[in-house]
Write a protein that holds these residues in place. Structure first.
Motif, short mmCIF file in Angstrom:
data_model
loop_
_atom_site.label_atom_id
_atom_site.label_comp_id
_atom_site.label_asym_id
_atom_site.label_seq_id
_atom_site.Cartn_x
_atom_site.Cartn_y
_atom_site.Cartn_z
N PHE A 100 -18.52 47.34 2.26
CA PHE A 100 -17.21 46.81 1.41
C PHE A 100 -17.06 45.27 1.73
O PHE A 100 -16.85 44.66 0.73
N TYR A 101 -16.73 45.32 3.06
CA TYR A 101 -16.29 43.85 3.44
C TYR A 101 -17.21 42.79 3.14
O TYR A 101 -17.03 41.75 2.81
N ARG A 102 -18.51 43.19 3.50
CA ARG A 102 -19.63 42.14 2.98
C ARG A 102 -19.58 41.96 1.61
O ARG A 102 -20.12 40.79 1.15
N SER A 103 -19.47 42.86 0.71
CA SER A 103 -19.63 42.64 -0.73
C SER A 103 -18.58 41.62 -1.39
O SER A 103 -18.68 41.15 -2.32
N LEU A 104 -17.36 41.43 -0.42
CA LEU A 104 -16.44 40.64 -1.14
C LEU A 104 -16.84 38.98 -0.83
O LEU A 104 -16.25 38.12 -1.49
N PHE A 105 -17.82 39.00 -0.11
CA PHE A 105 -18.23 37.54 0.38
C PHE A 105 -19.65 37.16 -0.55
O PHE A 105 -20.10 35.97 -0.73
N TYR A 106 -20.19 38.34 -1.30
CA TYR A 106 -21.52 37.65 -2.16
C TYR A 106 -21.08 36.58 -3.05
O TYR A 106 -20.17 36.58 -3.94
N ASP A 107 -22.20 35.67 -3.04
CA ASP A 107 -22.21 34.81 -4.14
C ASP A 107 -23.09 35.21 -5.18
O ASP A 107 -23.38 36.44 -5.21
N GLU A 108 -23.61 34.36 -6.22
CA GLU A 108 -24.13 34.96 -7.46
C GLU A 108 -25.67 35.54 -7.29
O GLU A 108 -26.03 36.26 -7.85
N ASN A 109 -26.19 34.98 -6.08
CA ASN A 109 -27.65 35.42 -5.69
C ASN A 109 -27.44 36.54 -4.74
O ASN A 109 -28.53 36.81 -4.21
N PHE A 110 -26.22 37.14 -4.61
CA PHE A 110 -26.09 38.18 -3.47
C PHE A 110 -26.39 37.54 -2.01
O PHE A 110 -26.93 38.60 -1.09
N ASN A 111 -26.22 36.15 -1.68
CA ASN A 111 -26.46 35.77 -0.47
C ASN A 111 -24.96 35.58 0.16
O ASN A 111 -23.87 35.67 -0.21
N ILE A 112 -25.14 35.72 1.70
CA ILE A 112 -23.81 35.69 2.26
C ILE A 112 -24.10 34.85 3.64
O ILE A 112 -25.16 34.79 4.21
N THR A 113 -23.00 33.87 4.03
CA THR A 113 -23.18 33.32 5.31
C THR A 113 -23.06 33.71 6.44
O THR A 113 -22.58 34.98 6.53
N THR A 114 -23.61 33.22 7.69
CA THR A 114 -23.26 34.03 8.94
C THR A 114 -22.04 34.34 9.44
O THR A 114 -21.71 35.45 9.90
N GLY A 115 -21.10 33.14 9.09
CA GLY A 115 -19.64 33.46 9.34
C GLY A 115 -18.94 34.42 8.56
O GLY A 115 -18.42 35.32 9.02
N GLN A 116 -19.28 34.63 7.33
CA GLN A 116 -18.93 35.62 6.51
C GLN A 116 -19.38 37.05 7.03
O GLN A 116 -18.87 38.14 6.92
N THR A 117 -20.72 37.14 7.38
CA THR A 117 -21.27 38.42 7.68
C THR A 117 -20.45 38.76 9.39
O THR A 117 -20.25 40.11 9.48
#
Length: 321
Positions: A100-117
């Motif tokens: 759930f927390y991870r989904s809040l940070f996804y960009d349009e290509n479903f990527n997420i940064t290391t800091g957000q992870t």
């Protein structure tokens, strides 16, 4: 096609909404982890609770042998009931809240940064600590700290099992005792899961991109789970040792949690030295690292199996419609 043509980048699939799948897969994974690794946790707790007595503290192997010889082999599984009772909601909350927390940070290509992870992992760690882990660990540590022989039927311990221990703790010391040390538990779980999920996710993404597939072989999942699991304990060993001492105490106190934490820390360092803060680090790494290898491997396997069955069922229903 030219050899110099650009390599087609690995396209990540959008994450699936799978609350029930996360719950079931996480619960099964946690059960396997507990059954395989709980003896190491019991040894870790005994090492952390060992008081300096002029003799050299027993090491990991000797502590385990002493428990098995004096109290019976099954004593290594003391507190397992408390772990199993809490393992399904714990793992369900861990993986569900992380996704759930991870989904809040996804960009349009479903990527997420290391800091957000890392932030998503920290959030998952705090959530599971407050909702499940701390009460479960208070009960577990009380059971593990009992020096009674399971070979002798007349040697009756104060706490007979996890539900009985929880009942007595609440009756004699109050319900709030189950949340003794919750700030330390939350800090430990936050750093654990922040490091754990970040290392695991980034190694998984690297291997997925390298192999061009979403599903990794089980040996690779186990390997990156082992690596990610080993790094967390190194970052928060003092927190875990102090938390264990705090949760083991059975007396009620009007002092604030922070005051008691500081007293325990000062007493521990004064009597046993700064290195005492890292008591049990070897069995803890040996417990957590393979535990995470088991957890992630079983979790990914069950999740893929359930998602596959769901896809097959949905496809069948579509054809029948």
């Amino acid at each position: 096609m030219s050899d110099t043509a650009a390599k087609v980048p690995f396209k990540r699939q959008p994450p699936k909404k799978r609350g029930a799948v996360d719950f079931i897969a996480g619960g099964v994974a946690g059960l396997f982890e507990a059954l395989v690794c709980h003896p190491l946790d019991t040894i870790k707790v005994r090492m952390q609770l060992y008081r300096k007595s002029g003799q050299k503290p027993p090491g990991f192997v000797k502590t385990g042998v002493n428990i098995a010889q004096k109290e019976g082999f099954l004593s290594l599984y003391k507190g397992l009931g408390a772990v199993i009772i809490g393992i399904v909601p714990k793992m369900a909350i861990r993986f569900s809240s992380y996704e759930f927390y991870r989904s809040l940070f996804y960009d349009e290509n479903f990527n997420i940064t290391t800091g957000q992870t890392f932030i998503a992992g920290v959030g998952a760690g705090i959530t599971e600590a407050v909702m499940v882990v701390n009460p479960m660990e208070v009960v577990k540590i009380r059971l593990q700290a009992q020096h009674h022989s399971m070979k002798d039927p007349l040697d009756i311990p104060k706490y007979r099992n996890a539900p009985h221990a929880a009942y007595l703790i609440c009756k004699e010391e109050g319900f709030s005792t189950l949340y003794r040390g919750v700030s330390l538990t939350a800090a430990r779980q936050a750093s654990n899961q922040g490091v754990n999920f970040t290392v695991y996710s980034k190694l998984k993404e690297y291997l997925q991109e390298r192999s061009g597939t979403e599903v990794l072989p089980h040996w690779q999942t186990s390997g990156i789970g082992l690596i990610s699991g080993a790094l967390g304990p190194l970052s928060n060993a003092p927190l875990d040792t102090i938390k264990t001492r705090l949760q083991k105490t059975t007396f009620a106190s009007n002092e604030s949690g922070m005051v008691r934490i500081m007293k325990i820390t000062k007493q521990l360092i004064r009597e046993e030295g700064i290195h005492a803060l890292y008591k049990g680090i070897t069995p803890r790494i040996m417990r957590v690292a393979p535990g995470q290898a088991v957890t992630f491997t079983v979790y990914e396997f069950i999740k893929d199996m359930l998602n596959s069955d769901t896809s097959i069922l949905a496809s069948t229903n579509k054809k029948l419609a």
